[in-house]
Design an enzyme around this catalytic site. Sequence first.
Site, PDB file in Angstrom:
ATOM      1  CB  VAL A 167      -0.970   0.006   1.194  1.00 44.69           C
ATOM      2  CG1 VAL A 167      -1.891   1.220   1.119  1.00 44.69           C
ATOM      3  CG2 VAL A 167      -1.801  -1.277   1.219  1.00 44.69           C
ATOM      4  CG  ASP A 168       3.748   2.563   3.088  1.00 44.94           C
ATOM      5  OD1 ASP A 168       3.258   3.688   3.232  1.00 44.94           O
ATOM      6  OD2 ASP A 168       3.995   1.818   4.040  1.00 44.94           O
TER       7      ASP A 168
END
Length: 387
Positions: A167-168
């Site tokens: 997600v980062d």
Amino acid sequence: MGQPLDGIKVVDLSRILAGPLCTMTLADFGAHVLKVESQAGDETRGWVPPVNAQGVSTYYWAVNRNKQAVVADFANAEHRARLLELIREADVLVENFRPGVLAKFGLDYSSLIELNPRLVYCSISGFGEQHGASLPGFDLLVQAVGGLMSITGEPEGTPSKVGVALVDVLAAQNAVAGILLALRERERSGEGQRVSINLLSSVLAGMTNQTSSTLATGTTPARMGNAHPSIAPYETFKASDGVVAIAVGNDRQFVALCRQLGDAALAEDPRFITNADRVAHRAELKTLIEAAIAQRSASNWAGSLMEAGVPAGKVNSIAEAIDFARELGLDPVAVIEDPATGETTTHVASPIGLSRTAAQYRSIPPKHGADQELFDQQTTATTKERE
């Protein structure tokens, strides 16, 4: 030849992964990135093990090349004045502090756009700046509450995170895109603007067909292991010595697969003629395919299936994946010489290929405060004059 972002000055107030990965991508293509850290430094400097041959955290090493680094204390008035002078001349600022924190120091968007109307100010948060502003934006947490873990893992097992802070990474890519869009618009208007990225929106958008399916049907997708909700056979199968992935995307490929399995009649079985049929009977199909796959090695199957036009591949380790990319001529590893020692260091190459203005790898990730003179030479004189 110059690079696309030559002349673009970036003040990087971010740390850990999403922000630093974003700014490293900009730096790879010519932007001048100044990494501004606290006295404690970017948290990832201390995330060890593992470390590389230089004794540096591999986490920090992964996302901080091509930058210069200085140390600043936002609570120190002199430091803050120096930082504002740098921001006055900057094109881009990237930060991933919890919403509201930078406003205490006059480093928020509203304050800085008055100082520098051309500034593109990129904020990366976990859950946006409204009701989720106080929530910590850790990747694991976002994978959990964002639904990604609910569709990852075996059906009979527990929800699982992806094996990297995905997600980062998605948020970093969105931040790069947003910054480039804002810089392009600035060419027309002459004005900067704010780019707002949050991890929750990034994972919801990043799940693409799964999110779309939920919106369209009202049904929440279930965990399916390595299977695909809309295609079969499209998953992994146990070979004699490992695991092979087979990704059949159409009926022609399925016919070719059946021939390679030594059971051409399987393609005429009423349960498996169309993709919809195969999806409806995926369990029976998997049992039949795996019985054949188990007779040979994963590499053997991968080679013969690909030769027959069936998308397939052995499930590689990361080291094997790097070697495979090299075999394909993809140059997955970049080499930079450490000016301090003369030794060469290795880095994961940028995945963005440009035919004329490719990524350049100029410098290794900087030590904490390695370029402090760039910051210390700033004075408050100019600030006082302009005020």
